[in-house]
Design a protein around this motif. Structure first.
Motif, PDB file in Angstrom:
ATOM      1  N   VAL A 300      52.215   8.534  -3.121  1.00  0.00           N
ATOM      2  CA  VAL A 300      51.465   8.112  -3.901  1.00  0.00           C
ATOM      3  C   VAL A 300      52.283   8.270  -5.462  1.00  0.00           C
ATOM      4  O   VAL A 300      53.369   8.697  -5.339  1.00  0.00           O
ATOM      5  N   ASN A 301      51.960   6.957  -6.009  1.00  0.00           N
ATOM      6  CA  ASN A 301      52.625   6.176  -6.881  1.00  0.00           C
ATOM      7  C   ASN A 301      52.076   6.844  -8.193  1.00  0.00           C
ATOM      8  O   ASN A 301      52.765   7.663  -8.817  1.00  0.00           O
ATOM      9  N   ASN A 302      50.448   7.365  -8.807  1.00  0.00           N
ATOM     10  CA  ASN A 302      50.097   8.198  -9.494  1.00  0.00           C
ATOM     11  C   ASN A 302      48.166   8.062  -9.014  1.00  0.00           C
ATOM     12  O   ASN A 302      48.017   8.139  -7.779  1.00  0.00           O
ATOM     13  N   VAL A 303      48.562   8.941 -10.147  1.00  0.00           N
ATOM     14  CA  VAL A 303      46.321  10.273  -9.597  1.00  0.00           C
ATOM     15  C   VAL A 303      45.754   9.906 -11.076  1.00  0.00           C
ATOM     16  O   VAL A 303      46.548  10.384 -11.828  1.00  0.00           O
ATOM     17  N   ALA A 304      44.630   9.008 -11.487  1.00  0.00           N
ATOM     18  CA  ALA A 304      44.392   8.775 -12.527  1.00  0.00           C
ATOM     19  C   ALA A 304      42.436   9.758 -12.411  1.00  0.00           C
ATOM     20  O   ALA A 304      41.997   9.405 -11.072  1.00  0.00           O
ATOM     21  N   PHE A 305      42.399  10.957 -13.317  1.00  0.00           N
ATOM     22  CA  PHE A 305      40.626  11.201 -13.012  1.00  0.00           C
ATOM     23  C   PHE A 305      40.267  10.886 -13.981  1.00  0.00           C
ATOM     24  O   PHE A 305      40.815  10.253 -15.261  1.00  0.00           O
ATOM     25  N   GLU A 306      38.734   9.847 -13.316  1.00  0.00           N
ATOM     26  CA  GLU A 306      37.916   9.659 -14.217  1.00  0.00           C
ATOM     27  C   GLU A 306      36.720  10.382 -14.358  1.00  0.00           C
ATOM     28  O   GLU A 306      35.818   9.316 -14.204  1.00  0.00           O
ATOM     29  N   GLY A 307      36.723  11.434 -14.169  1.00  0.00           N
ATOM     30  CA  GLY A 307      34.822  11.869 -14.580  1.00  0.00           C
ATOM     31  C   GLY A 307      34.827  12.286 -13.324  1.00  0.00           C
ATOM     32  O   GLY A 307      35.063  13.283 -12.176  1.00  0.00           O
ATOM     33  N   ASN A 308      33.797  12.118 -12.781  1.00  0.00           N
ATOM     34  CA  ASN A 308      33.308  11.587 -11.585  1.00  0.00           C
ATOM     35  C   ASN A 308      34.035  11.139 -10.457  1.00  0.00           C
ATOM     36  O   ASN A 308      33.935  11.686  -9.092  1.00  0.00           O
ATOM     37  N   MET A 309      35.424  10.531 -10.250  1.00  0.00           N
ATOM     38  CA  MET A 309      35.821   9.752  -8.732  1.00  0.00           C
ATOM     39  C   MET A 309      37.622  10.512  -9.885  1.00  0.00           C
ATOM     40  O   MET A 309      37.570  10.333 -11.048  1.00  0.00           O
ATOM     41  N   THR A 310      37.922  10.306  -8.655  1.00  0.00           N
ATOM     42  CA  THR A 310      39.275  10.559  -9.076  1.00  0.00           C
ATOM     43  C   THR A 310      40.451   9.318  -8.353  1.00  0.00           C
ATOM     44  O   THR A 310      39.527   9.231  -6.750  1.00  0.00           O
ATOM     45  N   HIS A 311      41.036   8.698  -8.667  1.00  0.00           N
ATOM     46  CA  HIS A 311      41.609   7.367  -7.945  1.00  0.00           C
ATOM     47  C   HIS A 311      43.410   7.902  -7.432  1.00  0.00           C
ATOM     48  O   HIS A 311      43.777   8.535  -9.265  1.00  0.00           O
ATOM     49  N   VAL A 312      43.144   7.258  -6.504  1.00  0.00           N
ATOM     50  CA  VAL A 312      44.805   7.877  -6.051  1.00  0.00           C
ATOM     51  C   VAL A 312      45.600   6.727  -5.862  1.00  0.00           C
ATOM     52  O   VAL A 312      44.948   5.638  -5.187  1.00  0.00           O
ATOM     53  N   TYR A 313      46.789   6.131  -5.914  1.00  0.00           N
ATOM     54  CA  TYR A 313      46.947   4.985  -5.917  1.00  0.00           C
ATOM     55  C   TYR A 313      48.615   5.168  -5.253  1.00  0.00           C
ATOM     56  O   TYR A 313      48.898   5.952  -6.317  1.00  0.00           O
ATOM     57  N   GLY A 329      32.811  15.464  -5.791  1.00  0.00           N
ATOM     58  CA  GLY A 329      32.356  16.975  -4.584  1.00  0.00           C
ATOM     59  C   GLY A 329      33.099  16.601  -3.505  1.00  0.00           C
ATOM     60  O   GLY A 329      32.086  17.461  -2.489  1.00  0.00           O
ATOM     61  N   ALA A 330      33.944  15.730  -3.434  1.00  0.00           N
ATOM     62  CA  ALA A 330      34.734  15.400  -1.957  1.00  0.00           C
ATOM     63  C   ALA A 330      35.690  17.307  -1.536  1.00  0.00           C
ATOM     64  O   ALA A 330      35.749  17.543  -3.427  1.00  0.00           O
ATOM     65  N   ASN A 331      35.676  17.352  -0.971  1.00  0.00           N
ATOM     66  CA  ASN A 331      36.307  18.264  -0.095  1.00  0.00           C
ATOM     67  C   ASN A 331      37.697  18.356   0.057  1.00  0.00           C
ATOM     68  O   ASN A 331      37.882  17.976   1.308  1.00  0.00           O
ATOM     69  N   VAL A 332      37.916  17.847  -0.622  1.00  0.00           N
ATOM     70  CA  VAL A 332      39.326  17.229  -0.968  1.00  0.00           C
ATOM     71  C   VAL A 332      40.260  17.363  -1.584  1.00  0.00           C
ATOM     72  O   VAL A 332      40.749  17.492  -2.985  1.00  0.00           O
ATOM     73  N   SER A 333      41.868  17.924  -1.378  1.00  0.00           N
ATOM     74  CA  SER A 333      42.766  17.994  -1.614  1.00  0.00           C
ATOM     75  C   SER A 333      43.666  16.775  -2.049  1.00  0.00           C
ATOM     76  O   SER A 333      44.088  15.775  -1.652  1.00  0.00           O
ATOM     77  N   ILE A 334      43.461  16.666  -3.778  1.00  0.00           N
ATOM     78  CA  ILE A 334      44.464  15.293  -4.285  1.00  0.00           C
ATOM     79  C   ILE A 334      45.842  15.765  -3.780  1.00  0.00           C
ATOM     80  O   ILE A 334      46.452  16.812  -4.874  1.00  0.00           O
ATOM     81  N   PRO A 335      47.034  14.861  -3.341  1.00  0.00           N
ATOM     82  CA  PRO A 335      48.419  15.486  -3.834  1.00  0.00           C
ATOM     83  C   PRO A 335      48.654  14.977  -5.123  1.00  0.00           C
ATOM     84  O   PRO A 335      48.282  14.133  -5.735  1.00  0.00           O
ATOM     85  N   SER A 336      49.828  14.994  -5.024  1.00  0.00           N
ATOM     86  CA  SER A 336      50.627  15.077  -6.465  1.00  0.00           C
ATOM     87  C   SER A 336      51.793  13.451  -6.588  1.00  0.00           C
ATOM     88  O   SER A 336      51.696  13.552  -4.765  1.00  0.00           O
ATOM     89  N   PRO A 337      51.794  13.177  -7.544  1.00  0.00           N
ATOM     90  CA  PRO A 337      52.938  11.871  -7.291  1.00  0.00           C
ATOM     91  C   PRO A 337      54.188  12.090  -6.726  1.00  0.00           C
ATOM     92  O   PRO A 337      54.853  13.224  -6.724  1.00  0.00           O
ATOM     93  N   HIS A 338      54.701  11.262  -5.877  1.00  0.00           N
ATOM     94  CA  HIS A 338      56.232  11.496  -4.991  1.00  0.00           C
ATOM     95  C   HIS A 338      55.466  12.262  -3.222  1.00  0.00           C
ATOM     96  O   HIS A 338      56.768  11.876  -2.561  1.00  0.00           O
ATOM     97  N   GLU A 339      54.499  12.639  -3.311  1.00  0.00           N
ATOM     98  CA  GLU A 339      54.040  13.419  -2.052  1.00  0.00           C
ATOM     99  C   GLU A 339      53.729  11.920  -1.131  1.00  0.00           C
ATOM    100  O   GLU A 339      53.211  11.102  -1.491  1.00  0.00           O
ATOM    101  N   THR A 340      53.683  12.399  -0.153  1.00  0.00           N
ATOM    102  CA  THR A 340      53.085  11.764   1.100  1.00  0.00           C
ATOM    103  C   THR A 340      51.570  12.348   1.568  1.00  0.00           C
ATOM    104  O   THR A 340      51.827  13.126   1.641  1.00  0.00           O
ATOM    105  N   ALA A 341      50.927  11.056   1.830  1.00  0.00           N
ATOM    106  CA  ALA A 341      49.636  10.846   2.559  1.00  0.00           C
ATOM    107  C   ALA A 341      48.835  10.256   3.554  1.00  0.00           C
ATOM    108  O   ALA A 341      49.693   9.603   3.187  1.00  0.00           O
ATOM    109  N   GLN A 342      48.147  10.572   4.277  1.00  0.00           N
ATOM    110  CA  GLN A 342      47.916  10.241   4.829  1.00  0.00           C
ATOM    111  C   GLN A 342      46.372   9.094   4.560  1.00  0.00           C
ATOM    112  O   GLN A 342      45.445  10.275   3.601  1.00  0.00           O
TER     113      GLN A 342
END
Length: 361
Positions: A300-313, A329-342
């Motif tokens: 994960v390089n960046n996470v951007a919160f945009e109200g109704n959506m969160t964009h994970v880059y 509304g998605a029941n998903v854990s949002i990773p932080s920058p520098h973490e590895t994600a599937q």
């Protein structure tokens, strides 16, 4: 009364430069038709050719079945709304609206009647005596439309008329324009580089690049079933994964990409060994494990919160990040920058197309 517009192998050249290359399409009477593409792709050249300000180097333009060769803009059944609107600041709103009628010698009482009718249509009743300078940006847009409609064109041509407005007003005027077009029933040909405008207002869209019409279809078709890599990368956000086809069967293709083996629909029938690009839209991707051939891992390089959506880059190949859009509304854990994600996706939402030019960032 509306008229259809036909482009028959229209090519427009300026010296050695080809602005429009062999454009052929049929715009139906009463249709809201948009030309969508980046700056310099040839869409305004097509508009000026339809209006008569340019003659095609090759091919023909027909309006209502009539060949327009040699017919100037003042003799064509069209009206053009320019990007800067070109309203007369020292004239009243009503005088602006009926200017074309005055030039044609229509008497004052008939002009006033037409102005009142059009002011009702554009939701500005009783404001004919105001000066243009007293109007808001959105009201000026409506007056420009009314002025164009006053001369009763069969085709209304609009050259990015909303580009100078702020976002909220542009969104409001999209609905206003569509409503006006449906009320008057004439053919609208709209030029824009804004995908949102084209998708929300148009019956059909022609997507252009470098003078070539890449695809013609309704908004759902060009978004969900793009015909080329350019359309897939220009209309909406998309994640491209470049690779080689290693397996092709049952309408799907498996690609060997730099993030692993990925699978998607194969509508073009690509074969093993073909160079291809798999496209997955951010809203079609999800965080977490999926099938082996639709899952990859990245940082994960960046996470951007945009109200109704969160964009994970996430880190992609080259300079372009891989984007995943997560609904609120998605029941998903949002990773932080520098973490590895599937990241995974449904193979039916991955689209494999022949390798080709992508839209510039």
């Amino acid at each position: 009364m509306s008229a259809g517009v036909e482009l028959d192998r229209v090519t427009v050249r300026f010296g050695e430069f080809t602005a429009v290359d062999n454009a052929t399409l049929d715009i139906k009477g009463g249709e809201f038709f948009s030309f969508l593409g980046p700056s310099g792709c040839g869409k305004t050249t097509i508009l000026r050719t339809v209006s008569g300000f340019l003659e095609p180097s090759e091919g023909n333009v027909r309006i209502g079945g009539q060949d327009m060769s040699g017919i100037g803009p003042n003799k064509r059944p069209t009206a053009l709304i320019f990007q800067n609107l070109a309203l007369f600041p020292l004239m009243s709103v009503a005088e602006n609206i009926t200017y074309g009628l005055r030039v044609r010698g229509i008497d004052k009482s008939a002009r006033k009647k037409k102005a009142d009718e059009l002011l009702e249509l554009i939701a500005l009743p009783g404001q004919g005596d105001k000066l243009v300078s007293e109007l808001s940006g959105g009201q000026k847009q409506r007056v420009a439309i009314a002025r164009a409609l006053a001369v009763q064109p069969k085709v209304l041509l609009l050259d990015e008329p909303l580009s100078a407005l702020d976002l909220k007003l542009r969104q409001h005027m999209r609905a206003e324009l569509r409503s006006i077009q449906q009320k008057v029933g004439i053919t609208f040909i709209y030029i824009t580089h804004d995908q949102g405008e084209a998708l929300t207002m148009s019956d059909r869209i022609a997507v252009m690049s470098d003078g070539i019409i890449q695809q013609v279809g309704d908004g759902k078709a060009v978004y969900d079933e793009p015909a080329t890599a350019f359309v897939a990368s220009f209309v909406g956000e998309n994640n491209p994964f470049v690779g080689k086809v290693t397996r092709a069967d049952s309408g799907y293709a498996l690609l060997d990409t730099e993030v692993g083996q990925l699978r998607g629909r194969n509508p073009k029938g690509l074969k093993v060994g073909d160079s291809a690009i798999l496209f997955v839209r951010p809203e079609s991707a999800r965080l977490g494990q999926g099938a082996a051939d639709t899952t990859f891992t990245s940082t994960v390089n960046n996470v951007a919160f945009e109200g109704n959506m969160t964009h994970v880059y996430l880190e992609g190949v080259g300079k372009k990040d891989i984007a995943v859009s997560v609904g609120r509304g998605a029941n998903v854990s949002i990773p932080s920058p520098h973490e590895t994600a599937q990241v995974s996706y449904d193979a039916d939402l991955g689209l494999v197309l022949p390798e080709g030019m992508l839209a510039r960032e």
